[in-house]
Design a protein around this motif. Structure first.
Motif, PDB file in Angstrom:
ATOM      1  N   ARG A 291       0.874  -1.176   0.000  1.00  0.00           N
ATOM      2  CA  ARG A 291       0.000   0.000   0.000  1.00  0.00           C
ATOM      3  C   ARG A 291       0.909   1.222   0.000  1.00  0.00           C
ATOM      4  O   ARG A 291       1.735   1.369   0.907  1.00  0.00           O
ATOM      5  CB  ARG A 291      -0.911  -0.020   1.236  1.00  0.00           C
ATOM      6  CG  ARG A 291      -2.077   0.950   1.112  1.00  0.00           C
ATOM      7  CD  ARG A 291      -2.977   0.865   2.324  1.00  0.00           C
ATOM      8  NE  ARG A 291      -2.434   1.638   3.423  1.00  0.00           N
ATOM      9  CZ  ARG A 291      -2.683   1.400   4.698  1.00  0.00           C
ATOM     10  NH1 ARG A 291      -3.446   0.403   5.040  1.00  0.00           N
ATOM     11  NH2 ARG A 291      -2.172   2.154   5.646  1.00  0.00           N
ATOM     12  N   VAL A 292       0.762   2.082  -0.992  1.00  0.00           N
ATOM     13  CA  VAL A 292       1.732   3.165  -1.218  1.00  0.00           C
ATOM     14  C   VAL A 292       1.099   4.527  -0.930  1.00  0.00           C
ATOM     15  O   VAL A 292      -0.013   4.814  -1.358  1.00  0.00           O
ATOM     16  CB  VAL A 292       2.238   3.140  -2.682  1.00  0.00           C
ATOM     17  CG1 VAL A 292       3.361   4.150  -2.872  1.00  0.00           C
ATOM     18  CG2 VAL A 292       2.705   1.745  -3.070  1.00  0.00           C
TER      19      VAL A 292
ATOM     20  N   GLN B  39     -15.984  -7.762   1.190  1.00  0.00           N
ATOM     21  CA  GLN B  39     -15.269  -6.575   1.659  1.00  0.00           C
ATOM     22  C   GLN B  39     -15.624  -5.359   0.803  1.00  0.00           C
ATOM     23  O   GLN B  39     -15.611  -5.435  -0.426  1.00  0.00           O
ATOM     24  CB  GLN B  39     -13.757  -6.839   1.619  1.00  0.00           C
ATOM     25  CG  GLN B  39     -13.344  -7.919   2.617  1.00  0.00           C
ATOM     26  CD  GLN B  39     -11.888  -8.324   2.470  1.00  0.00           C
ATOM     27  OE1 GLN B  39     -11.558  -9.199   1.678  1.00  0.00           O
ATOM     28  NE2 GLN B  39     -11.015  -7.677   3.237  1.00  0.00           N
ATOM     29  N   VAL B  40     -15.958  -4.264   1.470  1.00  0.00           N
ATOM     30  CA  VAL B  40     -16.386  -3.039   0.785  1.00  0.00           C
ATOM     31  C   VAL B  40     -15.324  -1.958   0.984  1.00  0.00           C
ATOM     32  O   VAL B  40     -14.901  -1.696   2.118  1.00  0.00           O
ATOM     33  CB  VAL B  40     -17.747  -2.547   1.341  1.00  0.00           C
ATOM     34  CG1 VAL B  40     -18.159  -1.249   0.665  1.00  0.00           C
ATOM     35  CG2 VAL B  40     -18.811  -3.616   1.176  1.00  0.00           C
ATOM     36  N   GLN B  41     -14.903  -1.354  -0.115  1.00  0.00           N
ATOM     37  CA  GLN B  41     -13.912  -0.271  -0.070  1.00  0.00           C
ATOM     38  C   GLN B  41     -14.630   1.078  -0.003  1.00  0.00           C
ATOM     39  O   GLN B  41     -15.440   1.399  -0.870  1.00  0.00           O
ATOM     40  CB  GLN B  41     -13.048  -0.332  -1.327  1.00  0.00           C
ATOM     41  CG  GLN B  41     -12.206   0.901  -1.584  1.00  0.00           C
ATOM     42  CD  GLN B  41     -10.895   0.876  -0.821  1.00  0.00           C
ATOM     43  OE1 GLN B  41     -10.163  -0.091  -0.867  1.00  0.00           O
ATOM     44  NE2 GLN B  41     -10.618   1.951  -0.098  1.00  0.00           N
ATOM     45  N   VAL B  42     -14.354   1.859   1.028  1.00  0.00           N
ATOM     46  CA  VAL B  42     -14.923   3.203   1.151  1.00  0.00           C
ATOM     47  C   VAL B  42     -14.365   4.095   0.040  1.00  0.00           C
ATOM     48  O   VAL B  42     -13.181   4.012  -0.289  1.00  0.00           O
ATOM     49  CB  VAL B  42     -14.601   3.796   2.540  1.00  0.00           C
ATOM     50  CG1 VAL B  42     -14.918   5.276   2.591  1.00  0.00           C
ATOM     51  CG2 VAL B  42     -15.357   3.051   3.626  1.00  0.00           C
TER      52      VAL B  42
ATOM     53  N   GLU C 232     -14.040  -0.991   4.856  1.00  0.00           N
ATOM     54  CA  GLU C 232     -12.681  -0.586   5.188  1.00  0.00           C
ATOM     55  C   GLU C 232     -12.221   0.578   4.309  1.00  0.00           C
ATOM     56  O   GLU C 232     -12.745   0.777   3.220  1.00  0.00           O
ATOM     57  CB  GLU C 232     -11.721  -1.770   4.979  1.00  0.00           C
ATOM     58  CG  GLU C 232     -12.100  -2.992   5.785  1.00  0.00           C
ATOM     59  CD  GLU C 232     -11.348  -4.229   5.309  1.00  0.00           C
ATOM     60  OE1 GLU C 232     -10.110  -4.261   5.477  1.00  0.00           O
ATOM     61  OE2 GLU C 232     -11.978  -5.150   4.768  1.00  0.00           O
ATOM     62  N   ASP C 233     -11.231   1.303   4.804  1.00  0.00           N
ATOM     63  CA  ASP C 233     -10.644   2.408   4.044  1.00  0.00           C
ATOM     64  C   ASP C 233      -9.135   2.442   4.315  1.00  0.00           C
ATOM     65  O   ASP C 233      -8.691   3.056   5.284  1.00  0.00           O
ATOM     66  CB  ASP C 233     -11.292   3.734   4.464  1.00  0.00           C
ATOM     67  CG  ASP C 233     -10.739   4.902   3.655  1.00  0.00           C
ATOM     68  OD1 ASP C 233     -10.181   4.648   2.578  1.00  0.00           O
ATOM     69  OD2 ASP C 233     -10.872   6.050   4.114  1.00  0.00           O
ATOM     70  N   PRO C 234      -8.315   1.798   3.489  1.00  0.00           N
ATOM     71  CA  PRO C 234      -8.692   0.973   2.335  1.00  0.00           C
ATOM     72  C   PRO C 234      -8.836  -0.486   2.742  1.00  0.00           C
ATOM     73  O   PRO C 234      -8.533  -0.842   3.889  1.00  0.00           O
ATOM     74  CB  PRO C 234      -7.480   1.140   1.419  1.00  0.00           C
ATOM     75  CG  PRO C 234      -6.328   1.240   2.392  1.00  0.00           C
ATOM     76  CD  PRO C 234      -6.857   1.969   3.601  1.00  0.00           C
TER      77      PRO C 234
END
Length: 569
Positions: A271-272, A365-368, A353-355
């Motif tokens: 994750r960058v 899983q749901v990405q905000v 989650e975020d992210p």
């Protein structure tokens, strides 16, 4: 040398650290063994390293410093490069009025002082520290002797990349990445592979004024490693931005992205985060290790009694479980391990989650996405219509999210989430402060758990250790407690990169909400009263749980004191 030793021996006698008889006896033995008199006195434990440091300081009118009790900031450490500090065995303390204060073991070494004055271009102020203090500080601030990055790769890049082709090495004509054997690409891949091999959790590429700094976070501690030259900074950052699907021409605003790459035969996710700073864009890459998610509760650091309590809570049909602690305390890993533990075909589990950090099999899983209006609250409202049994929220940040989460728990859902508070009882005050009614907090909350991460003693070089008086006093460990315990400490080996620690685990504070605690929450009792009630019920504080793990030889007193500072055990 003999004259210098004689003067030092006279000072040791004058200061009362030894006596003339012991010195005379040591002279005879030293002459027979062909060793130094001071060295022999140290080996026979007649004098201590701190005694020698005080005598040397008195000889030169310098101040003695205790490096173990000091916290030296990164910008001060960066004044003296790693190779210089290691070569001359010095530690920078502070810089003021154009002078640099350094600690060294031998203030009579004028060659070192002259060399440092020349290298740093500043006047040197001397402080004296004992040899073991200097050794420990070099390891702490500059890392072990082991070089972590393959410097041969850097040399290849420096030789192969001229000023003309340095940009071409990062991009082709269409703005895409070129072949994988290009020297700069090999360098970037090597940095990531090296970090993974060393079990780093983060890679930090930081542009400073005159250099490009590379650091890895290993077991929670930042470790600086040899870095590429400053002139490759722009190309390395451009290469990483391309891999992370960021806008390469945008240098003014922060950007986020993800990279999937290979380290050896293993595919790893990064994750960058890219942040504009004074001297260029700073890149931090979080290495997402899926293996950490398959940890059982004992691997997280739970002892048997706490594990049984926790398993009972995560097996409940409804209610809220909140894990609290600062950033980087392992909250997300704990929640993912809980989901892994209860993930069965007869349960529907949805996360918001975020992210989304890790992709879990069998879990929705749901990405905000704030840009399209998919906030935590909006996603939570929608997923409740999907009839889940278990809901995990990455974090409760505001009243709207907290309110929906609590209503979900009251309508038959088990809700897991995290909250930023210092201790477990403090989570109640945080929710009420957000605007949630106390009666809702009281009726929905099942368990509040605070956690911190401490480093494990290396299994290969760990050996029995007697804590110092200060450590025993800080942790309130009594002689009776030590009778049945074996505290351990690693001496440093190749397995742990000479740190004495390898890996991390949690220390926990588990507050189960019973009827009496619910009444206190309903009556808006202050956190101190709630905490007193939790202690009556048998809740161990973070520090007390840490003490148990020190006595079991799993971690060191120093780690527990660092992680639980201010905890009133």
């Amino acid at each position: 040398m003999a004259e210098k030793d004689d003067y030092l021996l006279d000072l040791l006698v004058d200061l009362g650290f030894t006596n003339a008889g012991e010195v005379a006896k040591a002279r005879e033995e030293a002459a027979a063994a062909n060793v130094g008199v001071v060295d022999l006195l140290l080996a026979n434990k007649i004098i201590r390293p701190t005694d020698v440091a005080q005598a040397k300081a008195a000889q030169f009118g310098a101040e003695v410093v205790n490096l173990g009790g000091m916290k030296i900031e990164d910008d001060v450490i960066s004044i003296i490069p790693r190779h210089v500090a290691k070569k001359y065995r010095v530690i920078p303390l502070f810089k003021a009025d154009g002078k640099v204060a350094v600690a060294l073991a031998d203030p009579s070494d004028l060659n070192t002082v002259d060399s440092l004055t020349h290298l740093l271009g500043a006047e040197i102020e001397l402080r004296v520290a004992s040899e073991p203090d200097i050794e420990a500080a070099l390891g702490k601030y500059y890392g072990g002797e082991k070089k972590t990055v393959d410097e041969g790769v850097f040399k290849d890049v420096i030789q192969e990349l001229t000023e003309e082709n340095v940009h071409v090495a990062a991009l082709d004509d269409d703005g895409g990445a070129i072949e994988a054997d290009a020297p700069l690409i090999r360098l970037v891949n090597q940095i990531v592979a090296d970090a993974f091999k060393l079990r780093a959790s983060d890679i930090h590429l930081e542009p400073l004024e005159k250099r490009f700094r590379l650091r890895y976070r290993i077991d929670g501690m930042m470790t600086e490693v040899p870095a590429p030259p400053k002139r490759l900074q722009a190309s390395i950052i451009a290469r990483l931005k391309i891999q992370a699907n960021m806008v390469i021409s945008e240098h003014r605003i922060p950007q986020d992205g993800r990279i999937q790459t290979k380290a050896g035969n293993k595919v790893i996710d990064l994750r960058v985060s890219c942040l504009p700073t004074n001297h260029g864009e700073s890149i931090v890459m979080r290495i997402l290790d899926k293996e950490g998610l398959k940890l059982g509760l004992p691997e997280l650091g739970f002892f048997q009694d706490d594990q049984q309590t926790f398993e009972k809570v995560i097996g409940l049909p409804d209610g809220i479980l909140l894990v609290t602690g600062p950033t980087g305390s392992g909250k997300t890993t704990t929640l993912y391990s809980c989901l892994h533990f209860i993930n069965r075909p007869d349960r529907k589990i949805i996360t918001v989650e975020d992210p989304v950090e890790y992709v879990l099999a069998g879990i929705n899983q749901v990405q905000v996405s704030e840009t399209v209006g998919l906030t935590f609250a909006a996603a939570l409202r929608a997923i409740l219509r999907q009839a889940p049994n278990v809901v995990m929220l990455g974090e409760i940040r505001d009243f709207e999210t907290a309110s929906i989460a609590i209503n979900a728990s009251l309508t038959g859902h088990l809700v897991f989430s995290t909250l930023h508070t210092n201790d477990a009882p403090g989570a109640v005050a945080r929710l009420v402060d957000m605007g949630v009614k106390p009666f809702l907090v009281a009726s929905s909350t099942r368990c509040l758990m605070a956690q911190r991460l401490v480093r494990k003693v290396c299994k290969k070089c760990g050996q029995p250790y007697v804590p110092t008086e200060a450590e025993l006093r800080s942790l309130q460990i009594t002689p009776d407690m030590l009778k049945t315990a074996t505290p351990m400490k690693g001496k440093g080996c190749a397995n742990c990169s000479n740190t004495g620690n390898r890996g991390r685990f949690g220390i926990f504070e588990i507050f189960l909400i019973d009827d009496e605690a619910r009444k206190l929450v309903y009556d808006r009792a202050p956190t101190s009263v709630l905490r007193a009630r939790a202690r009556e019920m048998g809740m161990r504080t973070l520090r007390e749980d840490g003490i148990r793990k020190v006595l079991a030889g799993l971690t060191t007193p120093e780690e527990v004191i660092r992680a639980t500072v201010g905890d009133d055990a």
